[in-house]
Design a protein around this motif. Structure first.
Motif, short mmCIF file in Angstrom:
data_model
loop_
_atom_site.label_atom_id
_atom_site.label_comp_id
_atom_site.label_asym_id
_atom_site.label_seq_id
_atom_site.Cartn_x
_atom_site.Cartn_y
_atom_site.Cartn_z
N ASP A 88 11.57 20.62 22.30
CA ASP A 88 10.68 20.85 21.17
C ASP A 88 10.61 22.30 20.73
N ALA A 89 11.33 23.22 21.39
CA ALA A 89 11.24 24.63 21.02
C ALA A 89 12.52 25.36 21.39
N SER A 264 9.78 29.08 13.83
CA SER A 264 9.01 28.04 13.13
C SER A 264 9.52 26.64 13.42
N ILE A 266 9.46 25.07 16.11
CA ILE A 266 8.75 24.44 17.23
C ILE A 266 8.13 23.12 16.78
N ASN A 267 8.30 22.10 17.60
CA ASN A 267 7.63 20.82 17.39
C ASN A 267 6.43 20.77 18.34
N TRP A 268 5.23 20.91 17.78
CA TRP A 268 4.02 21.01 18.60
C TRP A 268 3.57 19.61 19.06
N SER A 269 4.42 18.97 19.82
CA SER A 269 4.11 17.65 20.36
C SER A 269 3.18 17.78 21.56
N PHE A 272 5.05 19.14 24.55
CA PHE A 272 5.33 20.57 24.50
C PHE A 272 4.08 21.39 24.79
N ILE A 273 2.94 20.98 24.25
CA ILE A 273 1.70 21.73 24.48
C ILE A 273 1.34 21.71 25.96
#
Length: 361
Positions: A88-89, A264, A266-269, A272-273
């Motif tokens: 995701d990043a 930018s 990044i997938n803030w799933s 991932f968080i």
């Protein structure tokens, strides 16, 4: 007792809060004396007051070897968390976020404790060296290695770090290892080889060479950083030192991320968080803080010997969550590593203190 009840209650709350953070405790008489001291000082700030020295005698709540083992558990979870979040990043963006969040948290904790900034050029030099080693080179290698190696294998190879740390500590810190400690380190190395060897030399294993190179880069950076952190363990507050080195080390990573990646993207799933916060808070902020606290009581070589616990945890996580094989050679390696930890870390009957070990209060 001097002062009113409110002042003494405030002092007790302050001392209790600091106690929890630093894992120390004062004897009951010490609490009363410190509370009285704070209340009296608040009423007469112009007076020069000192507490009797005996009230500052503290007893460690946790054995430093236990703290070292906890740090290894936290660090062993890093490669699995990196693997989960890399989908995701971008690599360097992910690494920079981890360092910035962890460093900010530690600096905030240091500010709450009113810890001063380093005051000497030498201290800043060691912080810069620690940041470049542990954070810049360490994170660069770790986040790229996760692309080429399974989490368990990467964790096992990284466990060779104590050998480098011990050699550097002997050369630069003049630390000494007894025969049992050397034998324990050798057993630990054998255990790591038994765990990692079959995977490295298996058919198709040559494709992991680049990943191993990245792990070696990260391991070398951490070994150098350990020396710098040991130099800081007496002079600079643990939270302040670790927070500064993370932020300093994050600068080159952030620059490279801005130049070579698209932050930018990044997938803030949720995955991932969780991965980012797990790496930044318990995996970095808490672990690094406990690590410097450990180095106040243990030599670098002895504290680093606990890194041989990392393959045990890493292999277990790899087998349980990533389907990595649990073979006879792996089990044998785990046994060798465990024995190595015990021999390399047990205290000698008369151990010479390092010149950098803080004197007893």
């Amino acid at each position: 007792a001097a002062g009113d009840k409110a002042n003494r209650a405030t002092a007790l709350i302050q001392i209790g809060f600091i106690d929890v953070i630093l894992f120390f405790r004062l004897p009951p008489k010490g609490y009363r004396a410190v509370a009285t001291y704070y209340a009296a000082r608040a009423q007469h700030p112009q007076d020069q007051m000192q507490l009797p020295a005996q009230f500052f005698k503290r007893q460690t709540m946790f054995d430093p070897r236990l703290l070292a083992a906890i740090v290894m558990v936290l660090w062993a979870s890093c490669y699995p968390l990196i693997t989960l979040g890399l989908d995701d990043a971008p690599h360097l963006t992910f690494a920079a976020l981890r360092a910035i969040i962890a460093g900010t948290v530690l600096i905030t904790v240091a500010g709450l404790k009113h810890a001063p900034l380093p005051r000497t050029p030498a201290a800043w030099g060691w912080i810069i060296l620690a940041g470049l080693g542990m954070t810049t080179f360490g994170y660069f290698g770790m986040f790229h290695a996760a692309d080429f190696l399974s989490p368990g294998l990467a964790t096992v190879i990284e466990s060779l770090q104590p050998l480098l740390a011990s050699l550097l500590a002997i050369v630069f810190l003049r630390e000494r290892l007894g025969p049992a400690a050397w034998f324990g380190l050798v057993l630990g190395i054998i255990g790591v080889v038994l765990i990692a060897g079959p995977r490295i030399f298996a058919p198709g294993g040559a494709s992991t060479a680049l990943g191993i190179g990245f792990v070696v880069l990260a391991t070398s950076g951490v070994a150098i950083g350990n020396i710098a952190i040991k130099m800081l363990s007496v002079e600079v507050d643990a939270a302040m030192a670790m927070g500064l080195q993370l932020l300093v080390g994050a600068l080159p990573i952030t620059f490279l991320a801005l130049v070579t990646e698209t932050p930018s993207a990044i997938n803030w799933s949720p995955v991932f968080i969780i991965s980012l916060l797990g790496l930044a808070l318990p995996g970095t902020a808490l672990a690094y803080w406990l690590w410097q606290t450990t180095l106040k009581s243990l030599d670098v070589s002895k504290a680093a010997a606990f890194s041989f616990l990392v393959p045990i945890i890493g292999v277990s996580l790899g087998a349980g969550f990533f389907g990595e094989p649990l073979t006879a050679s792996v089990i044998s390696g785990v046994i060798f590593a465990a024995i190595g930890v015990y021999l390399a870390s047990r205290p000698r009957k008369s151990r010479s203190r390092s010149a950098l070990t803080p004197p007893a209060s």
